[in-house]
Design a protein around this motif. Structure first.
Motif, PDB file in Angstrom:
ATOM      1  N   PRO A   1       0.827  -1.210   0.000  1.00  0.00           N
ATOM      2  CA  PRO A   1       0.000   0.000   0.000  1.00  0.00           C
ATOM      3  C   PRO A   1       0.864   1.264   0.000  1.00  0.00           C
ATOM      4  O   PRO A   1       1.830   1.355   0.739  1.00  0.00           O
ATOM      5  N   HIS A   2       0.491   2.192  -0.867  1.00  0.00           N
ATOM      6  CA  HIS A   2       1.197   3.470  -0.909  1.00  0.00           C
ATOM      7  C   HIS A   2       0.236   4.521  -1.427  1.00  0.00           C
ATOM      8  O   HIS A   2      -0.867   4.198  -1.883  1.00  0.00           O
ATOM      9  N   THR A   3       0.653   5.770  -1.381  1.00  0.00           N
ATOM     10  CA  THR A   3      -0.243   6.878  -1.655  1.00  0.00           C
ATOM     11  C   THR A   3       0.477   7.906  -2.517  1.00  0.00           C
ATOM     12  O   THR A   3       1.632   8.217  -2.243  1.00  0.00           O
TER      13      THR A   3
ATOM     14  N   LEU B   1      -5.879  12.501 -11.707  1.00  0.00           N
ATOM     15  CA  LEU B   1      -6.498  11.188 -11.695  1.00  0.00           C
ATOM     16  C   LEU B   1      -5.698  10.312 -12.636  1.00  0.00           C
ATOM     17  O   LEU B   1      -5.197  10.772 -13.665  1.00  0.00           O
ATOM     18  N   ARG B   2      -5.573   9.065 -12.275  1.00  0.00           N
ATOM     19  CA  ARG B   2      -4.683   8.172 -13.019  1.00  0.00           C
ATOM     20  C   ARG B   2      -5.515   7.188 -13.823  1.00  0.00           C
ATOM     21  O   ARG B   2      -6.439   6.569 -13.291  1.00  0.00           O
ATOM     22  N   SER B   3      -5.218   7.063 -15.109  1.00  0.00           N
ATOM     23  CA  SER B   3      -5.947   6.091 -15.918  1.00  0.00           C
ATOM     24  C   SER B   3      -5.008   4.978 -16.367  1.00  0.00           C
ATOM     25  O   SER B   3      -3.817   5.214 -16.609  1.00  0.00           O
TER      26      SER B   3
ATOM     27  N   ASP C   1      -8.048   7.384  -8.402  1.00  0.00           N
ATOM     28  CA  ASP C   1      -7.428   8.549  -7.773  1.00  0.00           C
ATOM     29  C   ASP C   1      -6.274   8.030  -6.917  1.00  0.00           C
ATOM     30  O   ASP C   1      -6.488   7.389  -5.895  1.00  0.00           O
ATOM     31  N   ASP C   2      -5.050   8.292  -7.362  1.00  0.00           N
ATOM     32  CA  ASP C   2      -3.923   7.660  -6.669  1.00  0.00           C
ATOM     33  C   ASP C   2      -3.529   8.392  -5.385  1.00  0.00           C
ATOM     34  O   ASP C   2      -2.562   8.009  -4.733  1.00  0.00           O
ATOM     35  N   SER C   3      -4.303   9.418  -5.012  1.00  0.00           N
ATOM     36  CA  SER C   3      -4.079   9.993  -3.680  1.00  0.00           C
ATOM     37  C   SER C   3      -4.725   9.108  -2.604  1.00  0.00           C
ATOM     38  O   SER C   3      -4.517   9.301  -1.422  1.00  0.00           O
TER      39      SER C   3
ATOM     40  N   GLU D   1      -4.826   5.478  -0.866  1.00  0.00           N
ATOM     41  CA  GLU D   1      -3.942   4.333  -0.694  1.00  0.00           C
ATOM     42  C   GLU D   1      -4.284   3.254  -1.711  1.00  0.00           C
ATOM     43  O   GLU D   1      -5.441   2.921  -1.887  1.00  0.00           O
ATOM     44  N   HIS D   2      -3.271   2.737  -2.406  1.00  0.00           N
ATOM     45  CA  HIS D   2      -3.538   1.635  -3.333  1.00  0.00           C
ATOM     46  C   HIS D   2      -2.470   0.557  -3.224  1.00  0.00           C
ATOM     47  O   HIS D   2      -1.365   0.805  -2.768  1.00  0.00           O
ATOM     48  N   GLU D   3      -2.852  -0.621  -3.667  1.00  0.00           N
ATOM     49  CA  GLU D   3      -2.005  -1.802  -3.508  1.00  0.00           C
ATOM     50  C   GLU D   3      -2.236  -2.680  -4.736  1.00  0.00           C
ATOM     51  O   GLU D   3      -3.374  -2.796  -5.201  1.00  0.00           O
TER      52      GLU D   3
HETATM   53 MN    MN Z   1       1.007   4.327  -7.108  1.00  0.00          MN
END
Ligand code: MN
Ligand code: LMR
Length: 361
Positions: free
Chosen positions: A282-284, A291-293, A323-325, A327-329
């Motif tokens: 997980p990171h932010t 916005l990330r596509s 939205d990569d602000s 947290e994503h994993e």
């Molecule tokens: Mn990322």
């Protein structure tokens, strides 16, 4: 106050309060002396360290002294190193530190921004010690989220899941982990990507299989192998002409004339490839202004991404927007590599004027 006070500091809270009051009043020099006095008898006080750093930072601004600023940055770093420092202080120090380094013109995307895992499983980071949150999250998820809630309450970032530092956020934007192209401003661009996906895929696969210019990504929080090939990135001098020549179909869609949808200084266009067995912890991302596509190019079964509370999979020829602000994993538990085209767009709620005024990240 409680959130920034550990047990030892609780015993000397009166002194700390007083010094902080002086700081608030703008008596930087007196505050600095007071903090130094406290540090003489309590050398491990996180709050005194943090206070001294703030005083130094203020004085350095006033005197325009790089040397003092250097000291302040160093001091913030020390806070992030202290084993007993409250999380909020670590985070605030990390954010101040990165902010000041940026102010000084350092490229904080360099190695200092990365973390290294020590043998004992803790994470070490030279700049954003806040990434201790990563270590924490790897082991104690529940505790981590408690802390993030505190952080959000303190106004450090928007919410438990959305943790781009507020210094790089814009208020009042719609916010959600996943977006659909229906409520997105770049419908045409998305359609054009989806219509041309096979051409893009063929080029991307060709480039990848020659392994041209793919750069290792996210070393500090990735187990496995994740690489990116940059077509557009501030760090690589905006448009990477050489790389663009190798994947002609993409720049054709996003050439300079087509009223560029990219965050001029706040995002990237790249191919992103992830080998089987890869796990990105997980990171932010740094800001809520983009916005990330992802255009799915090769998407084996078992490749998936969690953004905030929700996990989705990619489909070949389809765009996924997030939205990569938040947290994503990411996982690739598939049996081939996963390949996609990544394009960052401005957040649709930003006005033209806001876009122009935002500093590069
Ligand atoms: Mn990322
Ligand atoms: C990310 O922002 O972490 C993702 O774009 C990574 C990826 O390529 O799946």
């Amino acid at each position: 106050k409680k959130a920034i006070t550990n047990e030892a500091d609780y015993n000397i809270r009166k002194m700390l309060d007083m010094a902080e009051l002086q700081l608030e009043r703008g008596d930087d020099h007196q505050a600095k002396e007071k903090f130094e006095e406290i540090l003489r008898s309590h050398p491990y006080s996180p709050r005194a360290h943090y206070g001294r750093a703030q005083a130094l930072e203020s004085i350095s601004e006033f005197k325009k002294s790089n040397k003092l600023l250097e000291q302040a940055i160093e001091m913030y770093e020390q806070v992030t190193e202290m084993p007993d420092a409250p999380f909020i202080l670590i985070l605030q120090s990390g954010i101040r530190q990165v902010d000041r380094l940026r102010f000084r013109g350092c490229n904080t995307n360099d190695a200092r921004y990365d973390t290294m895992e020590r043998a004992d499983g803790t994470v070490d980071n030279k700049v954003l010690r806040a990434s201790r949150r990563l270590a924490l999250q790897r082991r104690k998820t529940h505790e981590a989220y408690q802390l993030y809630k505190d952080g959000a309450r303190q106004g450090l970032f928007p919410s438990m899941y959305q943790r781009s530092p507020n210094v790089y956020n814009v208020g009042g934007l719609r916010t959600k982990p996943f977006w659909s192209e229906k409520d997105f401003h770049q419908k045409l661009a998305i359609l054009s990507l989806e219509d041309n996906w096979e051409v893009i895929r063929d080029e991307a696969v060709r480039v990848y299989e020659r392994d041209e210019n793919f750069k290792v990504e996210g070393i500090s929080y990735t187990e496995g192998d994740w690489k990116r090939f940059f077509l557009y990135s501030k760090d690589y001098g905006s448009l990477d002409r050489k790389n663009c020549r190798r994947t002609r179909s993409v720049p054709k869609i996003f050439d300079g004339r087509s009223k560029t949808p990219l965050p001029a200084s706040r995002g990237q266009v790249s191919l992103s490839v992830m080998m089987p067995g890869t796990h990105v912890w997980p990171h932010t991302g740094p800001s809520n202004t983009r916005l990330r596509s992802h255009l799915g190019l090769v998407t084996p079964k078992g490749a998936r991404m969690r953004v905030g509370p929700e996990t989705r999979v990619w489909k070949e020829g389809k765009v996924l927007i997030f939205d990569d602000s938040f947290e994503h994993e990411v996982w690739n538990d598939g049996d081939t590599y996963r390949l996609l085209l990544l394009i960052d767009f401005w957040h649709p709620d930003l006005t033209e004027a806001q876009r122009e005024s935002l500093s590069p990240l």
